[in-house]
Design an enzyme around this catalytic site. Structure first.
Site, PDB file in Angstrom:
ATOM      1  N   GLY A  81      -2.664 -43.386  20.802  1.00 34.23           N
ATOM      2  CA  GLY A  81      -0.946 -43.334  20.600  1.00 34.23           C
ATOM      3  C   GLY A  81      -0.451 -42.019  20.130  1.00 34.23           C
ATOM      4  N   SER A 119      -1.075 -46.296   9.537  1.00 34.46           N
ATOM      5  CA  SER A 119      -0.874 -44.918   8.920  1.00 34.46           C
ATOM      6  C   SER A 119       0.132 -44.998   7.766  1.00 34.46           C
ATOM      7  CB  SER A 119       0.048 -43.958   9.811  1.00 34.46           C
ATOM      8  OG  SER A 119       0.398 -42.825   9.340  1.00 34.46           O
ATOM      9  N   TYR A 144       7.818 -42.796  14.265  1.00 34.26           N
ATOM     10  CA  TYR A 144       6.309 -42.971  14.186  1.00 34.26           C
ATOM     11  C   TYR A 144       5.902 -43.905  13.135  1.00 34.26           C
ATOM     12  CZ  TYR A 144       1.216 -41.713  12.791  1.00 34.26           C
ATOM     13  OH  TYR A 144       0.292 -41.858  12.631  1.00 34.26           O
TER      14      TYR A 144
HETATM   15  P1  NAI Z   1      -4.921 -37.615  17.879  1.00 33.04           P
HETATM   16  O1  NAI Z   1      -3.338 -37.514  18.318  1.00 33.04           O
HETATM   17  O2  NAI Z   1      -5.545 -36.542  17.766  1.00 33.04           O
HETATM   18  O3  NAI Z   1      -5.192 -38.774  19.031  1.00 33.04           O
HETATM   19  C1  NAI Z   1      -4.480 -39.767  19.777  1.00 33.04           C
HETATM   20  C2  NAI Z   1      -5.010 -39.969  20.996  1.00 33.04           C
HETATM   21  O4  NAI Z   1      -4.178 -40.969  21.638  1.00 33.04           O
HETATM   22  C3  NAI Z   1      -5.164 -38.656  21.874  1.00 33.04           C
HETATM   23  O5  NAI Z   1      -6.176 -38.472  22.522  1.00 33.04           O
HETATM   24  C4  NAI Z   1      -4.137 -39.102  22.774  1.00 33.04           C
HETATM   25  O6  NAI Z   1      -4.477 -38.473  24.279  1.00 33.04           O
HETATM   26  C5  NAI Z   1      -4.239 -40.629  23.056  1.00 33.04           C
HETATM   27  N1  NAI Z   1      -2.781 -41.017  23.534  1.00 33.04           N
HETATM   28  C6  NAI Z   1      -1.614 -40.745  23.110  1.00 33.04           C
HETATM   29  N2  NAI Z   1      -0.664 -41.467  23.919  1.00 33.04           N
HETATM   30  C7  NAI Z   1      -1.523 -42.210  24.658  1.00 33.04           C
HETATM   31  C8  NAI Z   1      -1.059 -43.281  25.962  1.00 33.04           C
HETATM   32  N3  NAI Z   1       0.294 -43.310  25.984  1.00 33.04           N
HETATM   33  N4  NAI Z   1      -2.090 -43.872  26.362  1.00 33.04           N
HETATM   34  C9  NAI Z   1      -3.289 -43.579  26.103  1.00 33.04           C
HETATM   35  N5  NAI Z   1      -3.653 -42.789  25.039  1.00 33.04           N
HETATM   36  C10 NAI Z   1      -2.884 -42.028  24.461  1.00 33.04           C
HETATM   37  O7  NAI Z   1      -4.604 -38.604  16.683  1.00 33.04           O
HETATM   38  P2  NAI Z   1      -5.900 -38.773  15.327  1.00 33.04           P
HETATM   39  O8  NAI Z   1      -5.551 -37.915  14.504  1.00 33.04           O
HETATM   40  O9  NAI Z   1      -7.141 -38.941  16.038  1.00 33.04           O
HETATM   41  O10 NAI Z   1      -5.446 -40.139  15.126  1.00 33.04           O
HETATM   42  C11 NAI Z   1      -6.095 -41.701  15.542  1.00 33.04           C
HETATM   43  C12 NAI Z   1      -5.142 -42.495  15.283  1.00 33.04           C
HETATM   44  O11 NAI Z   1      -5.019 -42.735  13.764  1.00 33.04           O
HETATM   45  C13 NAI Z   1      -3.812 -42.339  15.817  1.00 33.04           C
HETATM   46  O12 NAI Z   1      -3.328 -43.883  16.020  1.00 33.04           O
HETATM   47  C14 NAI Z   1      -2.894 -42.070  14.475  1.00 33.04           C
HETATM   48  O13 NAI Z   1      -1.509 -42.471  14.487  1.00 33.04           O
HETATM   49  C15 NAI Z   1      -3.878 -42.709  13.309  1.00 33.04           C
HETATM   50  N6  NAI Z   1      -3.580 -42.092  12.210  1.00 33.04           N
HETATM   51  C16 NAI Z   1      -4.498 -40.808  11.910  1.00 33.04           C
HETATM   52  C17 NAI Z   1      -4.545 -39.938  10.658  1.00 33.04           C
HETATM   53  C18 NAI Z   1      -5.075 -38.931  10.478  1.00 33.04           C
HETATM   54  O14 NAI Z   1      -5.064 -38.150   9.509  1.00 33.04           O
HETATM   55  N7  NAI Z   1      -5.844 -38.109  11.504  1.00 33.04           N
HETATM   56  C19 NAI Z   1      -3.607 -40.530   9.624  1.00 33.04           C
HETATM   57  C20 NAI Z   1      -2.810 -41.947   9.876  1.00 33.04           C
HETATM   58  C21 NAI Z   1      -2.877 -42.311  11.186  1.00 33.04           C
HETATM   59  C1  15L Z   2      -0.506 -39.289   9.976  1.00 32.42           C
HETATM   60  O1  15L Z   2      -0.208 -40.409  10.455  1.00 32.42           O
HETATM   61  C2  15L Z   2      -0.997 -38.828  11.278  1.00 32.42           C
HETATM   62  O2  15L Z   2      -1.671 -39.082  12.330  1.00 32.42           O
HETATM   63  C3  15L Z   2      -1.724 -37.259  10.727  1.00 32.42           C
HETATM   64  O3  15L Z   2      -1.764 -36.266  11.747  1.00 32.42           O
HETATM   65  C4  15L Z   2      -1.153 -36.790   9.518  1.00 32.42           C
HETATM   66  O4  15L Z   2       0.160 -36.304   9.570  1.00 32.42           O
HETATM   67  C5  15L Z   2      -1.361 -37.823   8.295  1.00 32.42           C
HETATM   68  O5  15L Z   2      -0.350 -38.935   8.859  1.00 32.42           O
HETATM   69  C6  15L Z   2      -0.682 -37.447   7.205  1.00 32.42           C
HETATM   70  O6  15L Z   2       0.222 -38.338   6.335  1.00 32.42           O
HETATM   71  O7  15L Z   2      -0.968 -36.582   6.692  1.00 32.42           O
END
Ligand code: NAI
Ligand code: 15L
Length: 276
Positions: A81, A119, A144
């Site tokens: 997402g 999140s 979001y």
């Molecule tokens: P990211 O943005 O790097 O990865 C998300 C992936 O979802 C991407 O590879 C993207 O291509 C895919 N995606 C987006 N739209 C799509 C769609 N319509 N259909 C299929 N795939 C789709 O994010 P990250 O950092 O890896 O986060 C992973 C999950 O964890 C996300 O849901 C994010 O909201 C959540 N999250 C991450 C945090 C962090 O600190 N990395 C903090 C809080 C939540």
């Molecule tokens: C999230 O939910 C986002 O996916 C990540 O990219 C950061 O922004 C994180 O929260 C944060 O609050 O630091």
């Protein structure tokens, strides 16, 4: 689930959505130890399937594709997402329609458990000078955060009506290291992310449990007492990065919303406000 694994139960087939993203790429190597087959999906390029992997490119908003994606799956780690603030229309498709499609496909295929990447932005409007547990009312800080609140509500509904279990991970900030002062409180290491995901997949009974995804940081705004049954025991801390972060980022004005609210800069009106 099939064979026994030293750390708990080993799954036959696990599905990882968002596998091309930051956390997905990290978990791709790590989750193989916990399943016979790891099915990887994303809308973006994933590269070729390695040993024990299946690669399926799909858009989450494509209901038929998602239904096919969940066939033969024992459990799902749903990371896919849009992961930061965006327009309501973009978030609606990827996060709201997309997560609905995952739950509906899981129900139809009899999948037992989903680990949902929620999140901290579902509670972003709480203040940084308060400590909240997992039962406080949600206070989303944008489109979001609203979409993640929908996801958590969806998880509760599918548990109450259909007995499909979920652990909703309110992830703080999971990156190689904290990028700013706020992340000293919200940071979760990749090793702790793996511990959290594996604990969430293997805890015996979870119903719908909400848990904050954070390391054992010295500064903390979140209380996971009500999620103790998940068995998550973080082993890292942001403290070793404190001196470098504080040297890099000057003290923020105490009245700046980024310093007041747990969601940091997400709480301020941004470029994605709608003008309907
Ligand atoms: P990211 O943005 O790097 O990865 C998300 C992936 O979802 C991407 O590879 C993207 O291509 C895919 N995606 C987006 N739209 C799509 C769609 N319509 N259909 C299929 N795939 C789709 O994010 P990250 O950092 O890896 O986060 C992973 C999950 O964890 C996300 O849901 C994010 O909201 C959540 N999250 C991450 C945090 C962090 O600190 N990395 C903090 C809080 C939540
Ligand atoms: C999230 O939910 C986002 O996916 C990540 O990219 C950061 O922004 C994180 O929260 C944060 O609050 O630091």
């Amino acid at each position: 689930m099939t064979a026994l694994h030293p750390t708990g139960l080993k799954f036959g087939r696990l599905l990882l959505t968002g596998a091309a993203g930051g956390l997905g790429r990290e978990l791709r190597g790590r989750l193989k130890a916990y399943c016979d087959t790891l099915r990887l999906s994303d809308i973006a390029e994933l590269g070729p399937a390695g040993p024990g992997e299946e690669v399926e490119r799909a858009a989450l908003e494509d209901r038929a594709a998602v239904l096919a994606l969940l066939e033969g799956v024992d459990a799902v780690v749903h990371l896919g997402g849009i992961s930061t603030e965006n327009s309501f229309d973009a978030i609606l498709q990827a996060n709201i329609v997309g997560t609905y499609n995952v739950y509906e496909a899981a129900r139809r295929h009899g999948v037992k458990r989903i680990v949902f990447a929620s999140s901290n932005h579902v509670i972003g409007f709480y203040r940084q000078d308060e400590v909240i547990d997992t039962r406080v009312p949600m206070r989303p800080d944008g489109h979001y955060g609203l979409s993640k609140a929908f996801g958590e509500n969806l998880a509760q509904f599918y548990w109450d009506r259909y007995g499909l279990e979920t652990v909703s991970l309110r992830i703080g900030s999971s990156f190689p290291e904290p990028k700013d002062r706020r992340m000293l409180a919200t940071w979760m290491s990749y090793d702790d992310l793996e511990r959290l995901v594996v604990a969430s997949l293997t805890a015996p009974v979870v119903g719908h449990t909400v848990i904050y995804g954070m390391s054992d940081n010295t500064t903390s705004w979140w209380d996971n007492t009500a999620a103790r049954h998940i068995g998550y025991r973080p082993q890292d801390s942001s403290e070793r990065f404190r001196a470098a972060v504080e040297a890099r980022q000057p003290v923020i004005d105490a009245n700046d919303p980024a310093a007041v609210h747990q969601g940091g800069g997400f709480v301020t009106k941004g470029p994605f406000e709608e003008n309907l």
